[in-house]
Design an enzyme around this catalytic site. Structure first.
Site, PDB file in Angstrom:
ATOM      1  N   HIS A   1       0.844  -1.190   0.000  1.00 27.37           N
ATOM      2  CA  HIS A   1       0.000   0.000   0.000  1.00 27.37           C
ATOM      3  C   HIS A   1       0.877   1.237   0.000  1.00 27.37           C
ATOM      4  O   HIS A   1       2.031   1.218   0.431  1.00 27.37           O
ATOM      5  CB  HIS A   1      -0.957   0.010   1.205  1.00 27.37           C
ATOM      6  CG  HIS A   1      -0.294   0.364   2.512  1.00 27.37           C
ATOM      7  ND1 HIS A   1      -0.138   1.661   2.953  1.00 27.37           N
ATOM      8  CD2 HIS A   1       0.246  -0.413   3.484  1.00 27.37           C
ATOM      9  CE1 HIS A   1       0.462   1.667   4.119  1.00 27.37           C
ATOM     10  NE2 HIS A   1       0.717   0.423   4.480  1.00 27.37           N
ATOM     11  N   CYS A   2       0.308   2.327  -0.538  1.00 30.34           N
ATOM     12  CA  CYS A   2       0.993   3.612  -0.496  1.00 30.34           C
ATOM     13  C   CYS A   2       0.171   4.547   0.384  1.00 30.34           C
ATOM     14  O   CYS A   2      -0.484   4.107   1.316  1.00 30.34           O
ATOM     15  CB  CYS A   2       1.193   4.161  -1.905  1.00 30.34           C
ATOM     16  SG  CYS A   2      -0.348   4.377  -2.819  1.00 30.34           S
ATOM     17  N   MET A   3       0.149   5.835   0.090  1.00 28.43           N
ATOM     18  CA  MET A   3      -0.546   6.781   0.953  1.00 28.43           C
ATOM     19  C   MET A   3      -2.054   6.582   0.940  1.00 28.43           C
ATOM     20  O   MET A   3      -2.725   6.753   1.955  1.00 28.43           O
ATOM     21  CB  MET A   3      -0.229   8.212   0.491  1.00 28.43           C
ATOM     22  CG  MET A   3       1.161   8.659   0.844  1.00 28.43           C
ATOM     23  SD  MET A   3       1.442   8.752   2.614  1.00 28.43           S
ATOM     24  CE  MET A   3       0.249  10.002   3.058  1.00 28.43           C
TER      25      MET A   3
ATOM     26  N   ASP B   1       1.076   8.193  -3.278  1.00 30.96           N
ATOM     27  CA  ASP B   1       1.051   7.196  -3.599  1.00 30.96           C
ATOM     28  C   ASP B   1       1.835   6.375  -3.509  1.00 30.96           C
ATOM     29  O   ASP B   1       0.611   6.729  -4.571  1.00 30.96           O
ATOM     30  CB  ASP B   1       0.564   7.010  -3.634  1.00 30.96           C
ATOM     31  CG  ASP B   1       0.299   6.918  -3.237  1.00 30.96           C
ATOM     32  OD1 ASP B   1      -0.514   6.795  -3.691  1.00 30.96           O
ATOM     33  OD2 ASP B   1      -0.800   6.724  -3.314  1.00 30.96           O
TER      34      ASP B   1
END
Length: 536
Positions: free
Chosen positions: A29-31, A524
């Site tokens: 996962h990113c932001m 992201d």
């Protein structure tokens, strides 16, 4: 429902819609996005997935990305990972394909939110194909290096802002030195993390990339002369670390190819650090230091002399740059400015592009009073847009409609011009981290004339962006033909409402959260040339 139960319920709702645990190859996962590597893309039920309440949108790029928003994604991902592990242990059957999902909207509703989402997805797919050039793929890899650093940048940036406030007020003098250490520790060693991520992204051994990059921040380099001047610890910064780690990867790969296997474990890491280290000390640190200084000087000159005009152009063109995949080149520039000056003066200006989108979306809401479907999409996506997650508004509303996307960019240009004007007048507005945007950027603001002044200028820019985006879209965003097509009732059939429970979330663009940034993420902030960052 307890927060943990809610997050687990969201993960449980998503898993069968992506083909079950057996179909999940990787999880990250990113932001703002849950990023999944899938064995079989055809097993994903896009429409049902977009109807999950917590899902803001979906993205198909090199990974399948589900937009959950900042905060939520970090809580849902561990629950999703746990469910996948449990599912693999029990060897479930793969979920049914997309054909088992809800029935599509009838052909008689061409102007519904579902149709706009499909148009947004088509636009993204066409742009993705155009953006798959070697240069833009290289920019994606550069973004992949910096996006994982965004959470630490945000946390340390907020602590730095809190510490500055306490110091200015004269409060807690015994605590502020500790807060300063917490805020500065990561930035002092950011080159090491950049080196580690660079080697990983380019196919080398991550720890060797970190080891070579660590030379840049080692205090002992102050005893070394190169190009007629004494080096200073940190000279070259993140750009030097990036170059050093890339060089280390190529040296390592050369060694793996030519060094005998019996000697590989001893010779390869030694030669990698030795050769790359010497080039870094006697070449890269000086060159990267000059480039970094030039970036800072140019950014200061641009806003000191260009002011409102520079802000207007940057704010108006930022989202088109995102469409071309060129925005990712800004991520190392933001990071370099933060490393040099303590904040990046570019991010608050670029964040105004998101304000223009919010204003345009509100105008669309009022201009299409009969289109309940699109109005529901606007209402559901607007809170995320205010917090800087602009993908649902962009790809679900403004971009598929066409002209409202242009008028939204005009709104962003006016907001950015306002912030740029104050930069020219000497009131610098910066952000101590990349990734967040919109209202989420307030805790990260910093400047040269006090926090109150900085917050007021940024808030004024947002307000102008909202108003300008609204006015431009309300009066110039719709022609007669567009109004005739879209300002009609497009209520879905009762069976569709029952199946979905609400209007599906808009399909989002690919890649990191943030304007830069980062993913975004910000955003992201992996990163795709096709994405709009979480900071828009």
């Amino acid at each position: 429902m307890a927060p943990e139960d809610k997050n687990r319920a969201t993960a449980a709702a998503i898993l069968p819609l992506v083909g079950g645990a057996a179909n999940v190859a990787s999880i990250a996962h990113c932001m703002t996005r849950l990023r999944l590597g899938l064995h079989d893309r055809s097993l994903v039920d896009d429409e049902a997935l977009k109807a999950v309440p917590a899902v803001m949108g979906v993205v198909e790029d090199d990974t399948y990305q589900i937009v959950l928003g900042p905060g939520t994604v970090a809580r849902v991902t561990p629950q999703f990972e746990q469910l996948v592990e449990e599912g693999r242990a029990t060897a479930p059957e793969p979920a049914a394909g997309p054909g088992a999902g809800p029935a599509p909207a009838p052909d008689s509703a061409p102007a519904s939110a579902e149709e706009l989402a499909a148009q947004g997805a088509a636009i993204k797919a066409r742009r993705k194909a155009k953006n798959a050039t070697p240069f833009k793929l290289f920019l994606r890899r550069i973004a992949n290096i910096f996006v994982p650093l965004i959470p630490a940048l945000i946390g340390c940036g907020i602590i730095a802002g809190l510490n500055g406030l306490l110091v200015n007020l004269g409060w807690l003098p015994g605590v502020t030195p500790a807060l300063a250490a917490m805020a500065s520790g990561f930035m002092a060693l950011i080159a090491v993390f950049v080196g580690h991520n660079t080697a990983k992204e380019f196919g080398g051994t991550p720890i060797l990339g970190g080891a070579v990059a660590a030379i840049i921040v080692f205090p002992g380099v102050a005893n070394i002369d190169a190009f007629g001047q004494t080096l200073s610890p940190g000279q070259g910064g993140v750009l030097g670390a990036l170059g050093a780690a890339v060089l280390a990867v190529y040296v390592e790969k050369w060694c793996r190819r030519w060094v005998p296997e019996a000697l590989d474990v001893l010779v390869t890491p030694t030669l990698t650090v030795l050769i790359s280290g010497l080039v870094t000390i006697f070449g890269l640190m000086y060159v990267a230091g000059e480039v970094s200084s030039a970036i800072g000087t140019f950014a200061d000159w641009l806003l000191s002399n260009g002011g409102a005009g520079a802000g207007f152009v940057l704010g108006g063109l930022f989202l088109p740059l995102v469409m071309l995949g060129l925005h990712q080149a800004l991520i190392p520039i933001h990071t370099t400015l933060i490393e040099q000056q303590g904040y990046t003066v570019l991010l608050p200006i670029l964040a105004m592009a998101g304000a223009g989108q919010v204003g345009a979306a509100v105008a669309v809401y009022f201009r299409l009073p009969r289109n309940e479907s699109i109005r529901r999409t606007v209402k559901s996506a607007l809170p995320a847009g205010l917090l800087g997650v602009g993908e649902p508004l962009i790809y679900g509303v403004s971009l598929p409609l066409g002209r409202p996307f242009v008028t939204a960019c005009v709104g962003g240009a006016f907001g950015a011009g306002f912030v740029g004007l104050f930069n020219q007048l000497g009131d610098t507005v910066g952000s101590t981290a990349i990734g967040p945007s919109g209202w989420a950027l307030f805790p990260l603001l910093d400047g040269n004339h006090g926090l109150g002044s900085t917050i007021a200028i940024y808030a004024g820019g947002l307000l102008i962006g909202y108003v300008a985006g609204f006015v431009a879209t309300y009066f110039f965003g719709f022609g007669k033909d567009l109004l005739a097509e879209f300002n009609v009732s497009q209520e879905p059939a009762p069976s569709t409402v029952a199946a979905h429970g609400n209007t599906p979330a808009a399909t989002a663009p690919a890649g990191p959260d943030g304007p830069a940034g980062p993913d975004s993420d910000g955003t992201d902030p992996g990163a795709s040339p096709a994405k709009a960052p979480a900071g828009v």
